[in-house]
Scaffold this active site. Sequence first.
Site, mmCIF file in Angstrom:
data_model
loop_
_atom_site.group_PDB
_atom_site.id
_atom_site.type_symbol
_atom_site.label_atom_id
_atom_site.label_comp_id
_atom_site.label_asym_id
_atom_site.label_seq_id
_atom_site.Cartn_x
_atom_site.Cartn_y
_atom_site.Cartn_z
ATOM 1 N NE ARG A 56 58.532 24.351 71.606
ATOM 2 C CZ ARG A 56 58.768 23.582 73.115
ATOM 3 N NH1 ARG A 56 60.732 23.495 72.763
ATOM 4 N NH2 ARG A 56 58.187 23.633 73.869
ATOM 5 C CG ASP A 89 50.915 24.861 75.972
ATOM 6 O OD1 ASP A 89 49.964 25.067 76.856
ATOM 7 O OD2 ASP A 89 51.560 23.721 75.253
ATOM 8 C CG HIS A 104 60.394 20.463 82.197
ATOM 9 N ND1 HIS A 104 59.501 20.047 81.903
ATOM 10 C CD2 HIS A 104 60.571 20.399 83.543
ATOM 11 C CE1 HIS A 104 59.849 18.686 82.198
ATOM 12 N NE2 HIS A 104 60.610 18.753 83.528
#
Length: 228
Positions: A56, A89, A104
Amino acid sequence: MKKIVVLTGAGISAESGISTFRDSNGLWKKYRFEELASPGAWARNPELVLEFYNMRRKQLFEVKPNAAHYALVELESKYDVQIITQNVDDLHERAGSKNVLHLHGELKKVRSTVDSGLVYELDHWELKLGDKCEKGSQLRPHIVWFGEAVPMIGSAAEIASTADIVIVIGTSMVVYPAAGLIGYAKSDIPKYYVDPKASHFGGVSNLTVIEKKAGSGVPELVRQLLEG
Ligand code: OAD
């Protein structure tokens, strides 16, 4: 200056090419989160967990903010804008948003497994088994896993309670405590929800639902708020 609090989820980054979690092609439809995003998973198979977040992180170096991220930056010309994101992100920051709170965690950060205060920025995508903090312990992703406390939730709730306007974008609102944040906003202020499948939001006063993708729905809403 009026204060706008923006709560964002995976949907705002979908048009940048980052998968959401619970849509039909979402990450949690492909993988079991218990095997990748929990303290148990880390204890059982740290290599697999690192691989998942490496994949990711690598993708994050290849994608760009989209029209929705940029529109939220324009909002700062007239409002005090505070973004509270569930996303790991950095697309809000790369678009130019000034105030971003990550509930998070952050994909580009890693931290010590013996001292959670030792957080490091990673300037490359790969975190390996054997990469250690200055105290000699393995580094882990700086992510809030299932079953872990959400350290920023108190600050986020306080911010939500001081909003004059709330905008919720691209989240299924099923993961607590994040999903409960809207409950801290004053009941009489305007609230907007931009999500192509906005049906899962009930019982919120003064809510305007905009059933559109973020890339079109957010710039339209921002234009309206800047003109109003
Ligand atoms: P979900 O995958 O649960 O929800 C994504 C939402 O985005 C859905 O409501 C979609 O309808 C919407 N969506 C999809 N495409 C969109 C688009 N182009 N524009 C706007 N909305 C769109 O993701 P989250 O609600 O963010 O936590 O998930 C919450 C948390 O669950 C995540 O932060 C993550 C996950 O497990 C951790 O990993 C700790």
